[in-house]
Design a protein around this motif. Structure first.
Motif, PDB file in Angstrom:
ATOM      1  N   LEU A   1      -2.299  -2.419  -4.171  1.00 36.46           N
ATOM      2  CA  LEU A   1      -2.242  -0.964  -4.622  1.00 36.46           C
ATOM      3  C   LEU A   1      -3.581  -0.219  -3.872  1.00 36.46           C
ATOM      4  O   LEU A   1      -3.330   0.704  -3.363  1.00 36.46           O
ATOM      5  CB  LEU A   1      -2.321  -0.607  -5.960  1.00 36.46           C
ATOM      6  CG  LEU A   1      -1.810   0.469  -6.385  1.00 36.46           C
ATOM      7  CD1 LEU A   1      -0.256   0.567  -5.940  1.00 36.46           C
ATOM      8  CD2 LEU A   1      -1.997   0.802  -7.742  1.00 36.46           C
ATOM      9  N   HIS A   2      -4.801  -0.630  -4.093  1.00 40.08           N
ATOM     10  CA  HIS A   2      -5.997  -0.164  -3.999  1.00 40.08           C
ATOM     11  C   HIS A   2      -6.225   0.031  -2.278  1.00 40.08           C
ATOM     12  O   HIS A   2      -7.083   0.833  -2.009  1.00 40.08           O
ATOM     13  CB  HIS A   2      -7.155  -0.693  -4.627  1.00 40.08           C
ATOM     14  CG  HIS A   2      -7.353  -0.375  -6.212  1.00 40.08           C
ATOM     15  ND1 HIS A   2      -8.453   0.321  -6.667  1.00 40.08           N
ATOM     16  CD2 HIS A   2      -6.558  -0.263  -7.008  1.00 40.08           C
ATOM     17  CE1 HIS A   2      -8.153   0.718  -7.756  1.00 40.08           C
ATOM     18  NE2 HIS A   2      -7.041   0.126  -8.359  1.00 40.08           N
ATOM     19  N   LEU A   3      -5.849  -0.918  -1.657  1.00 42.38           N
ATOM     20  CA  LEU A   3      -6.034  -1.061  -0.058  1.00 42.38           C
ATOM     21  C   LEU A   3      -4.963  -0.014   0.658  1.00 42.38           C
ATOM     22  O   LEU A   3      -4.985   0.282   1.836  1.00 42.38           O
ATOM     23  CB  LEU A   3      -6.023  -2.272   0.525  1.00 42.38           C
ATOM     24  CG  LEU A   3      -7.088  -3.128   0.486  1.00 42.38           C
ATOM     25  CD1 LEU A   3      -8.103  -2.530   1.443  1.00 42.38           C
ATOM     26  CD2 LEU A   3      -7.958  -3.231  -0.903  1.00 42.38           C
ATOM     27  N   MET A   4      -4.045   0.634  -0.268  1.00 39.66           N
ATOM     28  CA  MET A   4      -3.287   1.514   0.440  1.00 39.66           C
ATOM     29  C   MET A   4      -3.687   2.952   0.872  1.00 39.66           C
ATOM     30  O   MET A   4      -4.667   3.218   0.136  1.00 39.66           O
ATOM     31  CB  MET A   4      -1.829   1.750  -0.188  1.00 39.66           C
ATOM     32  CG  MET A   4      -0.965   0.400  -0.342  1.00 39.66           C
ATOM     33  SD  MET A   4       0.752   0.704  -0.715  1.00 39.66           S
ATOM     34  CE  MET A   4       1.339  -0.901  -0.295  1.00 39.66           C
ATOM     35  N   GLN A   5      -2.853   3.787   1.369  1.00 42.42           N
ATOM     36  CA  GLN A   5      -3.529   5.230   1.634  1.00 42.42           C
ATOM     37  C   GLN A   5      -3.013   5.977   0.240  1.00 42.42           C
ATOM     38  O   GLN A   5      -2.158   6.085   0.030  1.00 42.42           O
ATOM     39  CB  GLN A   5      -3.008   5.669   2.864  1.00 42.42           C
ATOM     40  CG  GLN A   5      -3.826   7.187   3.104  1.00 42.42           C
ATOM     41  CD  GLN A   5      -3.435   8.035   4.290  1.00 42.42           C
ATOM     42  OE1 GLN A   5      -2.362   8.393   4.295  1.00 42.42           O
ATOM     43  NE2 GLN A   5      -4.167   7.849   5.204  1.00 42.42           N
TER      44      GLN A   5
END
Length: 562
Positions: free
Chosen positions: A356-360
């Protein structure tokens, strides 16, 4: 792409009733939150979103507001709230408040006045209709089961409530109502808050005819979303709200919008349209719902998760902005839903956070997620508090005679109380949440899953979240890079890239407990430099980036320079 502080932030949602109790009455409160601000600062979050703390009879845990400019007694005083805001700002964090203006409480002075007589000046703040053929004005179903209409003896008319009958819908067609809402928003912004999360804000414009829903199956009540989600004047209302209020402050806004499509989300969030910064969409939250809706639970499929997340990432690229979440106060715990909350609880919690945290987009952490809190399986319906759950039980088990065991299985998987058990601070009685009797029971696994333990263990889920938040500050690509899916058809691995200039991140997530082989696509292999920036297992694993065997629920993120 315009750079904004709210794009670069990580948000932490607090559900006050279940966060921390300071006075032993079993209910979380504002002073309890103040006592834990250093914990949130240490985690690294930028923004705290506070679920409603306004005065409320608590029919829907504070989402039924009787005074928008007062604090609920059991949470504390306005002085406590002002101290909370000052302490949040002193630590360099921001505070956003919940804005609940699709409906009020039936105990709000506006509604108390409105039901006095048909010609009361506040009557038109709500939707009133005479019955039709001895029944409700239309066949709409409430989001909480049953009819969306309640008969009022005093004036012989029905009022509309898309949620509980104690939550009458506000009539946004009335300019005086809108003015009253804008004045209230301005009052809070002038007190110094940093924005709003807006509850079901895309419900505020209804089809003015309030027509019956087509009903070929002859059901008693039918969900009428097509007549009140993303309604005819919704953009006009939000643009007016922006012009009258939001444009005058540097704030963050996020609209909760069930049933919104990416195309509609672009209209809501495009920077040149003057509406909102981002929306909460629900498409990925519905992947485990069968044709019968939320309680008709079916297994979710990785291919569907890839399709939904990729659709939203690509559609809003350079046009709008995504919010990123896998759980909140209305959803089950993400590690129980999308991971493995027993044998691989820590590994899968870290993997899902990486995914989740690595998405834009702007990531939202829900309280307890950062220590890997899980769903709860209360044995008795007596232990459940949520109105949506209790209404469903009455309808399915009591009125329609469905098997109670089947109903309980659905509650264990999807009930909102999964997210509302108290935060597990330590292994003492009631998990350190209260010295009294908690308003809802603590999850029995608090002895193993708690903050105290997580802080002491350098490899805990908490410390992994802390690292992800730090990485976001160090690598601009995590915020502003473009997203592209790779290995689209792989049945166990969700992998994608982020690209900014000559730099790429490769994000690799094994969503299951098998040991699949990851192969880097050929078109990505011409890199000059490769660096592992975060992984949820100690040690390197087997193989290199171009060909490696992943461990159960393994996540790895590589930075490549071309």
């Amino acid at each position: 792409m315009a750079r904004k502080w709210w794009k670069e932030s990580v948000v932490y949602q607090i559900y006050p009733r279940s966060f921390m109790d300071s006075n032993g009455d079993g209910i979380g409160d504002l002073r309890g939150i103040i006592s834990k601000l250093d914990y949130l600062k240490e985690l690294g979050v930028d923004v705290i979103w506070l679920s409603p703390v306004y005065r409320s009879p608590n029919d829907d845990n504070g989402y039924d507001i009787s005074d928008y400019q007062a604090i609920m007694d059991e949470f504390g005083t306005m002085q406590d709230w002002e101290e909370l805001l000052a302490e949040v700002h002193q630590r360099g964090m921001k505070l956003i408040m919940d804005l609940v203006v699709n409906h009020s409480s039936d105990e709000h002075p506006w509604f108390v006045e409105a039901r006095r007589s048909k010609d009361n000046p506040y009557r038109d703040f709500y939707f009133w209709r005479p019955g039709k053929d001895g029944a409700e004005p239309n066949n709409w179903e409430s989001c909480f089961s049953g009819s969306a209409w309640e008969y009022d003896e005093a004036t012989g008319e029905y009022y509309l409530h898309l949620f509980s009958k104690k939550q009458p819908d506000l009539n946004w067609e009335n300019p005086k109502l809108r003015r009253a809402v804008y004045d209230m928003m301005t009052w809070w912004l002038d007190k110094g808050i940093d924005g709003f999360r807006m509850d079901v804000i895309n419900f505020i414009s209804k089809d003015p005819d309030l027509p019956d829903v087509p009903n070929p199956e002859g059901k008693r009540y039918v969900f009428g979303g097509q007549y009140f989600m993303n309604g005819p004047r919704i953009h006009e209302f939000l643009q007016e709200m922006h012009k009258e209020v939001l444009s005058k402050y540097d704030v963050m806004t996020v609209g909760e919008m069930p049933g919104v499509t990416p195309e509609e989300a672009i209209l809501y969030t495009a920077e040149d349209r003057g509406e909102l910064n981002m929306v909460f969409q629900f498409e990925h939250m519905e992947l485990d719902s069968g044709p019968g809706g939320k309680w008709d639970v079916k297994p979710w499929q990785l291919k569907d998760l890839k399709a939904v997340m990729t659709k939203w990432q690509k559609a809003l690229e350079n046009k709008g902005w995504n919010s990123l979440y896998l759980n909140n106060h209305d959803q089950p715990r993400m590690v129980s839903r999308f991971g493995d909350d027993t044998k691989y609880r820590e590994e899968s919690a870290k993997m899902l956070a990486t995914f989740l945290h690595l998405m834009q987009g702007t990531p939202f952490i829900y309280q307890g997620e950062e220590i890997g809190m899980t769903n709860v399986r209360f044995a008795s319906i007596e232990d459940y508090k949520d109105i949506e759950t209790l209404n469903m039980v009455r309808e399915k088990a009591v009125e329609n005679g469905e098997d109670m065991q089947k109903v309980m299985r659905a509650i264990h998987m999807k009930g909102r109380d999964n997210a509302r058990t108290p935060v597990q601070w330590d292994d003492t009685k009631h998990a350190g949440f209260t010295t009294g009797t908690p308003w809802i029971s603590v999850n029995p696994n608090y002895k193993e899953v708690n903050v105290k333990q997580a802080l002491l263990n350098p490899n805990s889920v908490y410390h992994y979240y802390k690292k992800l938040i730090q990485l976001r500050r160090q690598h601009e690509i995590i915020v502003y890079g473009t997203y592209d899916l790779i290995l689209e058809n792989h049945e166990q691995i969700y992998a994608y890239t982020r690209t900014l200039g000559d730099e790429k991140l490769v994000v690799i997530c094994n969503f299951f407990n098998g040991t699949p082989c990851f192969e880097l696509p050929t078109h990505l292999r011409s890199y000059e430099k490769c660096e592992l920036i975060v992984a949820n297992y100690e040690g390197d694993g087997s193989g290199d980036l171009e060909n490696m065997v992943l461990r159960p629920y393994e996540a790895r993120v590589y930075r490549l320079v071309y």
